[in-house]
Design a protein around this motif. Structure first.
Motif, PDB file in Angstrom:
ATOM      1  N   LEU A 146      45.152 -23.959  69.166  1.00 33.03           N
ATOM      2  CA  LEU A 146      45.778 -23.598  67.890  1.00 33.03           C
ATOM      3  C   LEU A 146      47.271 -23.324  68.069  1.00 33.03           C
ATOM      4  O   LEU A 146      47.715 -22.898  69.142  1.00 33.03           O
ATOM      5  N   PRO A 147      48.063 -23.539  67.012  1.00 32.61           N
ATOM      6  CA  PRO A 147      49.496 -23.226  67.090  1.00 32.61           C
ATOM      7  C   PRO A 147      49.721 -21.756  67.423  1.00 32.61           C
ATOM      8  O   PRO A 147      48.961 -20.879  67.003  1.00 32.61           O
ATOM      9  N   ARG A 148      50.784 -21.502  68.166  1.00 36.05           N
ATOM     10  CA  ARG A 148      51.066 -20.158  68.666  1.00 36.05           C
ATOM     11  C   ARG A 148      52.236 -19.532  67.924  1.00 36.05           C
ATOM     12  O   ARG A 148      52.975 -20.198  67.223  1.00 36.05           O
ATOM     13  N   TRP A 149      52.397 -18.231  68.123  1.00 32.33           N
ATOM     14  CA  TRP A 149      53.532 -17.501  67.572  1.00 32.33           C
ATOM     15  C   TRP A 149      54.103 -16.605  68.657  1.00 32.33           C
ATOM     16  O   TRP A 149      53.458 -16.303  69.650  1.00 32.33           O
TER      17      TRP A 149
ATOM     18  N   VAL B  76      57.207 -19.277  64.998  1.00 27.43           N
ATOM     19  CA  VAL B  76      55.922 -19.961  65.045  1.00 27.43           C
ATOM     20  C   VAL B  76      56.133 -21.418  65.432  1.00 27.43           C
ATOM     21  O   VAL B  76      57.207 -21.984  65.227  1.00 27.43           O
ATOM     22  N   GLU B  77      55.099 -22.007  65.997  1.00 24.24           N
ATOM     23  CA  GLU B  77      55.192 -23.414  66.349  1.00 24.24           C
ATOM     24  C   GLU B  77      55.259 -24.261  65.075  1.00 24.24           C
ATOM     25  O   GLU B  77      54.725 -23.870  64.026  1.00 24.24           O
TER      26      GLU B  77
ATOM     27  N   GLU C 143      53.712 -26.674  64.013  1.00 15.60           N
ATOM     28  CA  GLU C 143      52.440 -27.124  63.437  1.00 15.60           C
ATOM     29  C   GLU C 143      51.843 -26.134  62.442  1.00 15.60           C
ATOM     30  O   GLU C 143      50.932 -26.473  61.686  1.00 15.60           O
ATOM     31  N   ILE C 144      52.336 -24.914  62.418  1.00 22.49           N
ATOM     32  CA  ILE C 144      51.831 -23.926  61.459  1.00 22.49           C
ATOM     33  C   ILE C 144      52.295 -24.332  60.061  1.00 22.49           C
ATOM     34  O   ILE C 144      53.463 -24.660  59.850  1.00 22.49           O
TER      35      ILE C 144
ATOM     36  N   ASP D   9      53.621 -24.712  56.358  1.00 24.47           N
ATOM     37  CA  ASP D   9      54.719 -24.086  55.632  1.00 24.47           C
ATOM     38  C   ASP D   9      54.207 -23.010  54.681  1.00 24.47           C
ATOM     39  O   ASP D   9      54.873 -21.990  54.476  1.00 24.47           O
TER      40      ASP D   9
ATOM     41  N   ILE E  84      51.836 -20.914  55.133  1.00 19.79           N
ATOM     42  CA  ILE E  84      51.625 -19.671  55.888  1.00 19.79           C
ATOM     43  C   ILE E  84      52.957 -18.997  56.163  1.00 19.79           C
ATOM     44  O   ILE E  84      53.109 -17.783  55.984  1.00 19.79           O
ATOM     45  N   VAL E  85      53.947 -19.769  56.588  1.00 16.06           N
ATOM     46  CA  VAL E  85      55.286 -19.230  56.844  1.00 16.06           C
ATOM     47  C   VAL E  85      55.856 -18.624  55.561  1.00 16.06           C
ATOM     48  O   VAL E  85      56.385 -17.509  55.564  1.00 16.06           O
TER      49      VAL E  85
ATOM     50  N   LYS F 100      60.281 -21.255  61.979  1.00 13.40           N
ATOM     51  CA  LYS F 100      59.605 -22.267  62.798  1.00 13.40           C
ATOM     52  C   LYS F 100      60.465 -22.551  64.023  1.00 13.40           C
ATOM     53  O   LYS F 100      61.689 -22.609  63.955  1.00 13.40           O
TER      54      LYS F 100
END
Length: 82
Positions: free
Chosen positions: A11-14, A24-25, A27-28, A30, A32-33, A45
């Motif tokens: 999973l993408p990391r933070w 955040v990476e 791949e997360i 937009d 969510i950001v 990002k």
């Protein structure tokens, strides 16, 4: 979330930057950001150069007598069963 160990590790990391902001990476999503920023957090990002901020995971799952080993594919790591 009913993920396998390798799915969870992938999973993408933070992370946090030196200004205590979330990074955040890419791949997360937009959405969510945007939701986190709207909640009062500062979330950005990561750029390609910032990928080194993120750690890695090497994990072993033990279920009964079955072992599963997973190493983060984004780092120089390996998993082996012995």
């Amino acid at each position: 979330y009913s993920l396998t160990l390798d799915q969870a590790v992938a999973l993408p990391r933070w992370s946090m930057d030196i200004g205590n902001n979330f990074v955040v990476e890419p791949e997360i999503a937009d959405s969510i950001v945007d939701a986190l920023n709207a909640s009062g957090f500062t979330v950005k990002k990561a750029t390609a150069e910032q990928r080194f901020f993120f750690g890695s995971a090497e994990c072993i799952e033990i279920c009964d007598r079955h072992f599963t080993a997973v190493a983060d594919y984004r780092r120089d790591a390996r998993a082996a069963a012995i």
